[in-house]
Scaffold this motif. Structure first.
Motif, mmCIF file in Angstrom:
data_model
loop_
_atom_site.group_PDB
_atom_site.id
_atom_site.type_symbol
_atom_site.label_atom_id
_atom_site.label_comp_id
_atom_site.label_asym_id
_atom_site.label_seq_id
_atom_site.Cartn_x
_atom_site.Cartn_y
_atom_site.Cartn_z
ATOM 1 N N GLN A 290 -2.745 6.198 -6.024
ATOM 2 C CA GLN A 290 -2.894 5.468 -4.771
ATOM 3 C C GLN A 290 -3.181 3.999 -5.027
ATOM 4 O O GLN A 290 -4.082 3.656 -5.802
ATOM 5 N N THR B 115 -4.055 0.674 -2.724
ATOM 6 C CA THR B 115 -4.419 0.210 -1.390
ATOM 7 C C THR B 115 -4.733 -1.275 -1.449
ATOM 8 O O THR B 115 -5.587 -1.703 -2.230
ATOM 9 N N THR C 143 0.821 -1.201 0.000
ATOM 10 C CA THR C 143 0.000 0.000 0.000
ATOM 11 C C THR C 143 0.861 1.260 0.000
ATOM 12 O O THR C 143 1.853 1.356 0.725
#
Length: 121
Positions: A116, A118, A90
């Protein structure tokens, strides 16, 4: 004039896969190194993978065997294929390229905006 645009980030379950891409545009003469860096929460930005124009590969130990970097010079694009993802993967992933612009002899590093990734447990 030069812009790097990333795509492909998102939320994925542990063990899953995700593919990132980063395309450069602008008045570009040539591109040398292409790479990916990651910044995890509370940590400094670190190298994930790098691929030179002459096909020299470098991977962080933590991603060897799971991530694959590749490039398409005609499309001015670098890719990162990520498999067997872990929660510790992450972070915000940034692409970077060493670019020589037209009418210039200097190579300058450019960075994408970050995407991003995750990974949930």
């Amino acid at each position: 004039q030069v812009e790097l645009v990333e795509s492909g980030g998102g939320l994925v379950q542990a063990g899953g896969s995700l593919n990132l891409s980063c395309a450069a545009s602008g008045t570009i003469f040539s591109i040398n190194d292409m790479g990916w860096y990651r910044q995890a929460p509370g940590q400094d930005r670190g190298l994930v993978a790098r691929l030179t124009r002459s096909s020299t590969l470098n991977y962080a130990d933590s991603v060897k065997g799971r991530f694959t970097i590749s490039r398409d010079n005609a499309k001015k694009t670098v890719y990162l294929q990520m498999t067997s993802l872990k929660p510790e993967d992450t972070g915000v992933y940034y692409c970077t390229m060493g670019i020589r612009r037209k009418n210039s002899y200097a190579i300058q590093n450019y960075w994408g905006q970050g995407t991003q990734v995750t990974v949930s447990s």
